[in-house]
Design a protein around this motif. Structure first.
Motif, PDB file in Angstrom:
ATOM      1  N   CYS A   1       0.841  -1.213   0.000  1.00  0.00           N
ATOM      2  CA  CYS A   1       0.000   0.000   0.000  1.00  0.00           C
ATOM      3  C   CYS A   1       0.870   1.255   0.000  1.00  0.00           C
TER       4      CYS A   1
ATOM      5  N   CYS B   1      -4.140  -1.383   9.195  1.00  0.00           N
ATOM      6  CA  CYS B   1      -4.572  -2.115   7.998  1.00  0.00           C
ATOM      7  C   CYS B   1      -6.095  -2.151   7.940  1.00  0.00           C
TER       8      CYS B   1
ATOM      9  N   ILE C   1      -7.356   1.019   6.558  1.00  0.00           N
ATOM     10  CA  ILE C   1      -6.983   1.181   5.147  1.00  0.00           C
ATOM     11  C   ILE C   1      -7.817   0.238   4.272  1.00  0.00           C
TER      12      ILE C   1
ATOM     13  N   CYS D   1      -5.850  -0.295   0.224  1.00  0.00           N
ATOM     14  CA  CYS D   1      -5.024  -1.511   0.224  1.00  0.00           C
ATOM     15  C   CYS D   1      -5.078  -2.135  -1.166  1.00  0.00           C
TER      16      CYS D   1
ATOM     17  N   CYS E   1      -0.925 -10.110   1.977  1.00  0.00           N
ATOM     18  CA  CYS E   1       0.133  -9.124   2.181  1.00  0.00           C
ATOM     19  C   CYS E   1       1.302  -9.741   2.942  1.00  0.00           C
TER      20      CYS E   1
HETATM   21 FE1  SF4 Z   1      -1.052  -2.180   3.473  1.00  0.00          FE
HETATM   22 FE2  SF4 Z   1      -0.638  -4.798   3.501  1.00  0.00          FE
HETATM   23 FE3  SF4 Z   1      -2.149  -3.677   5.364  1.00  0.00          FE
HETATM   24 FE4  SF4 Z   1      -2.998  -3.831   2.815  1.00  0.00          FE
HETATM   25  S1  SF4 Z   1      -2.652  -5.538   4.223  1.00  0.00           S
HETATM   26  S2  SF4 Z   1      -3.190  -2.087   4.192  1.00  0.00           S
HETATM   27  S3  SF4 Z   1      -1.068  -3.556   1.700  1.00  0.00           S
HETATM   28  S4  SF4 Z   1       0.068  -3.335   5.036  1.00  0.00           S
END
Ligand code: SF4
Length: 204
Positions: A21, A100, A103, A119, A167
């Motif tokens: 992200c 996360c 996001i 994300c 992720c």
């Molecule tokens: Fe960022 Fe990974 Fe969390 Fe998604 S899962 S918000 S890419 S750190």
């Protein structure tokens, strides 16, 4: 530098260890010399979380925006929000990096093509995610063995909505290939972030 702090000129070098992200936001910022408000919030608070202090943050954002935004406009339109994120303006709250969970839920995500926050495991189509992870897997010189099949598995996890698992797999793949190539992160404050935990409290 001071332990636990990074300078504006470290950000680009460190970006190869960022979770997808944040790498996506960093690359968009470098390419367009701009990020919309939601992207600036998500990325700016992350950079604050990994040790970019206010003065360095102002330098970083000013120089990143400099292709389109002169110093006067930057100071007028953008500097306040950055200082606000660092708690020196407005309500003087001390803002933390977004988790996360926050996001992924997609705060303010409008689905516009120029929205780069959020994300990627959730917001990207499987094809776009595959392309992005392929590029990210070799970004900064990491050499992953058999990236195609590993990335296909990761994309499948994302498709079935296991975004954080996907992720974590991706970051493990990166870390393992770097360890094998003796290119592990050397800053002590970074592996925590590279493990995909913008906010360790909320990652399970
Ligand atoms: Fe960022 Fe990974 Fe969390 Fe998604 S899962 S918000 S890419 S750190």
């Amino acid at each position: 530098g001071v332990a636990g702090e990074i300078s504006s000129s470290d950000v680009d070098k460190l970006s190869k260890f960022f979770p997808p992200c944040m790498l996506n936001l960093h690359q968009a910022l470098m390419e367009k010399s701009h990020l919309k408000h939601s992207g600036r919030m998500q990325y700016g608070l992350f950079l604050k979380g990994i040790g970019l202090k206010l003065q360095e943050a102002l330098i970083f954002w000013k120089s990143s925006f400099s292709k389109h935004v002169n110093e006067q406009k930057f100071n007028k339109d953008y500097a306040y929000n950055i200082r606000h994120n660092y708690g020196v303006e407005g309500r003087r709250s001390n803002y933390s990096p977004y988790s996360c969970a926050k996001i992924i839920v997609g705060f303010g995500f409008g689905g516009n093509s120029d929205d780069v926050h959020g994300c990627p495991f959730k917001t990207f189509s499987p094809n776009r995610l595959k392309q992005f992870l392929n590029a990210a897997s070799s970004y900064g010189g990491a050499q992953v063995t058999d990236p195609d099949s590993k990335i296909s598995d990761i994309v499948a996890l994302a498709k079935s909505k296991h975004y954080q698992v996907a992720c974590t797999r991706f970051l493990e793949m990166q870390i393992n290939s770097r360890l094998a190539n003796k290119d592990a992160p050397s800053t002590t404050n970074h592996p925590k972030q590279a493990a995909g935990k913008p906010n360790s409290d909320s990652v399970t």
